[in-house]
Scaffold this active site. Structure first.
Site, PDB file in Angstrom:
ATOM      1  N   PHE A 169      61.283  85.598  -8.214  1.00 54.36           N
ATOM      2  CA  PHE A 169      62.382  86.174  -7.276  1.00 54.36           C
ATOM      3  C   PHE A 169      61.898  85.542  -5.551  1.00 54.36           C
ATOM      4  O   PHE A 169      60.658  85.050  -5.500  1.00 54.36           O
ATOM      5  CB  PHE A 169      60.393  87.932  -7.159  1.00 54.36           C
ATOM      6  CG  PHE A 169      62.054  88.954  -5.499  1.00 54.36           C
ATOM      7  CD1 PHE A 169      62.263  89.943  -7.174  1.00 54.36           C
ATOM      8  CD2 PHE A 169      61.483  88.959  -4.866  1.00 54.36           C
ATOM      9  CE1 PHE A 169      62.765  91.059  -5.897  1.00 54.36           C
ATOM     10  CE2 PHE A 169      61.636  90.158  -3.966  1.00 54.36           C
ATOM     11  CZ  PHE A 169      62.573  90.505  -4.837  1.00 54.36           C
ATOM     12  N   VAL A 170      63.080  85.685  -5.060  1.00 49.99           N
ATOM     13  CA  VAL A 170      62.544  84.521  -4.117  1.00 49.99           C
ATOM     14  C   VAL A 170      63.147  85.506  -2.314  1.00 49.99           C
ATOM     15  O   VAL A 170      63.713  86.606  -2.653  1.00 49.99           O
ATOM     16  CB  VAL A 170      64.385  84.327  -3.555  1.00 49.99           C
ATOM     17  CG1 VAL A 170      63.480  82.708  -4.663  1.00 49.99           C
ATOM     18  CG2 VAL A 170      65.621  84.474  -4.291  1.00 49.99           C
ATOM     19  N   ASP A 206      72.112  88.659  -8.593  1.00 48.05           N
ATOM     20  CA  ASP A 206      71.195  88.250  -9.770  1.00 48.05           C
ATOM     21  C   ASP A 206      71.991  89.326 -10.952  1.00 48.05           C
ATOM     22  O   ASP A 206      72.443  88.133 -11.278  1.00 48.05           O
ATOM     23  CB  ASP A 206      69.899  89.599  -9.325  1.00 48.05           C
ATOM     24  CG  ASP A 206      68.486  89.221 -10.144  1.00 48.05           C
ATOM     25  OD1 ASP A 206      69.295  89.269 -10.868  1.00 48.05           O
ATOM     26  OD2 ASP A 206      67.556  89.234  -9.174  1.00 48.05           O
ATOM     27  N   GLU A 208      77.726  86.934   0.107  1.00 46.86           N
ATOM     28  CA  GLU A 208      76.680  87.773  -0.730  1.00 46.86           C
ATOM     29  C   GLU A 208      75.367  86.835  -0.018  1.00 46.86           C
ATOM     30  O   GLU A 208      75.569  84.845  -0.587  1.00 46.86           O
ATOM     31  CB  GLU A 208      76.407  88.672  -1.613  1.00 46.86           C
ATOM     32  CG  GLU A 208      76.433  89.510  -2.259  1.00 46.86           C
ATOM     33  CD  GLU A 208      75.505  90.527  -2.465  1.00 46.86           C
ATOM     34  OE1 GLU A 208      75.270  90.037  -1.186  1.00 46.86           O
ATOM     35  OE2 GLU A 208      75.930  91.821  -2.397  1.00 46.86           O
ATOM     36  N   ASP A 209      74.176  87.266  -0.230  1.00 49.11           N
ATOM     37  CA  ASP A 209      73.241  86.227   0.126  1.00 49.11           C
ATOM     38  C   ASP A 209      72.578  85.554  -1.569  1.00 49.11           C
ATOM     39  O   ASP A 209      71.859  84.156  -1.849  1.00 49.11           O
ATOM     40  CB  ASP A 209      71.724  86.844   0.886  1.00 49.11           C
ATOM     41  CG  ASP A 209      71.656  88.142   0.206  1.00 49.11           C
ATOM     42  OD1 ASP A 209      72.249  88.537  -1.122  1.00 49.11           O
ATOM     43  OD2 ASP A 209      70.339  88.902   0.454  1.00 49.11           O
TER      44      ASP A 209
HETATM   45  C1  PRP Z   1      70.311  92.304  -2.870  1.00 51.11           C
HETATM   46  C2  PRP Z   1      71.248  91.370  -2.596  1.00 51.11           C
HETATM   47  C3  PRP Z   1      73.119  91.800  -3.471  1.00 51.11           C
HETATM   48  C4  PRP Z   1      72.373  92.467  -4.624  1.00 51.11           C
HETATM   49  C5  PRP Z   1      72.294  91.209  -5.430  1.00 51.11           C
HETATM   50  O1  PRP Z   1      71.165  93.513  -2.323  1.00 51.11           O
HETATM   51  O2  PRP Z   1      71.864  91.024  -1.126  1.00 51.11           O
HETATM   52  O3  PRP Z   1      73.587  92.405  -2.015  1.00 51.11           O
HETATM   53  O4  PRP Z   1      71.173  92.807  -4.407  1.00 51.11           O
HETATM   54  O5  PRP Z   1      71.740  91.616  -7.042  1.00 51.11           O
HETATM   55  P1  PRP Z   1      72.181  92.298  -8.136  1.00 51.11           P
HETATM   56  O6  PRP Z   1      73.580  91.000  -8.691  1.00 51.11           O
HETATM   57  O7  PRP Z   1      72.244  92.176  -9.429  1.00 51.11           O
HETATM   58  O8  PRP Z   1      73.360  93.508  -7.778  1.00 51.11           O
HETATM   59  P2  PRP Z   1      70.387  94.750  -2.047  1.00 51.11           P
HETATM   60  O9  PRP Z   1      70.836  96.027  -2.525  1.00 51.11           O
HETATM   61  O10 PRP Z   1      68.612  94.665  -2.078  1.00 51.11           O
HETATM   62  O11 PRP Z   1      70.285  95.190  -0.299  1.00 51.11           O
HETATM   63  P3  PRP Z   1      69.718  94.073   1.008  1.00 51.11           P
HETATM   64  O12 PRP Z   1      71.273  93.428   0.907  1.00 51.11           O
HETATM   65  O13 PRP Z   1      69.905  95.232   2.109  1.00 51.11           O
HETATM   66  O14 PRP Z   1      68.479  93.920   0.756  1.00 51.11           O
END
Ligand code: PRP
Length: 172
Positions: free
Chosen positions: A149-150, A99, A95-96
């Site tokens: 927010f990053v 949150d 994961e990136d």
């Molecule tokens: C973002 C991020 C994680 C997740 C983290 O993805 O890449 O997958 O939210 O948030 P959480 O812990 O509150 O669930 P997003 O759904 O925005 O999709 P993306 O990676 O395509 O931007």
């Protein structure tokens, strides 16, 4: 919107190399699949894999929890399922950012229970431990950060800024 750099490209490179070395030490000898959580983790997963010094398969999953907003919707939707057979394998979910923990919780549950992985490890480049709505502790964490927010290094705001090479804090 004002942006300030939180982690430079060189700090990112150094930390990802350390994480790859740690994963190599821990998981060498396992039949490992790196599971990149699209889209944000694409950059981190690509870099991390090249710092793992044994053969690693690659697959992708996509879930959505954010939409276009800065806050989590609380609903995790499976948008793309992985192609590889994971039964009896070791899977490293990449994961990136974690949150609220909702996305990782759901991906972990799905890979372990629905896809039958033998062992599931988790790596996240960024962690916001104080933002959890559900408990989740990753095995490998690049940096723990405050709940700001990053953007950059794959992380977006309304699909912008993913290709910014460093991690920046998005101001108001
Ligand atoms: C973002 C991020 C994680 C997740 C983290 O993805 O890449 O997958 O939210 O948030 P959480 O812990 O509150 O669930 P997003 O759904 O925005 O999709 P993306 O990676 O395509 O931007």
């Amino acid at each position: 919107m004002a942006q300030t750099t939180l982690f430079s490209k060189s700090e990112i490179d150094r930390r990802v190399a350390e994480m790859g070395a740690e994963i190599t030490r821990d998981l060498a000898g396992s039949e490992l699949i790196a599971l990149c959580v699209l889209k944000g983790a694409m950059f981190f997963c690509s870099d991390l894999m090249r710092h793992i010094a044994f053969d690693v398969a690659l697959d992708f999953i996509q879930v959505s929890s954010y939409g276009d907003q800065k806050t989590s919707s609380g609903v995790v939707t499976l948008l793309k399922e992985p192609q590889l057979d994971m039964r009896g394998k070791s899977v490293l979910i990449v994961e990136d950012i974690i949150d609220s923990g909702l996305s990782m919780n759901e991906v972990f549950r799905y890979i372990k229970l629905d896809r039958g992985a033998r062992e599931v490890r988790t790596a996240t480049f960024l962690d916001k431990p104080t933002a959890r709505k559900v408990p989740f502790k990753a095995d490998y964490v690049g940096f723990s950060i405050d709940p700001k927010f990053v953007i950059g290094y794959g992380l977006d705001y309304a699909e912008k800024y993913r290709n910014v090479p460093d991690i920046q804090v998005l101001g108001d």
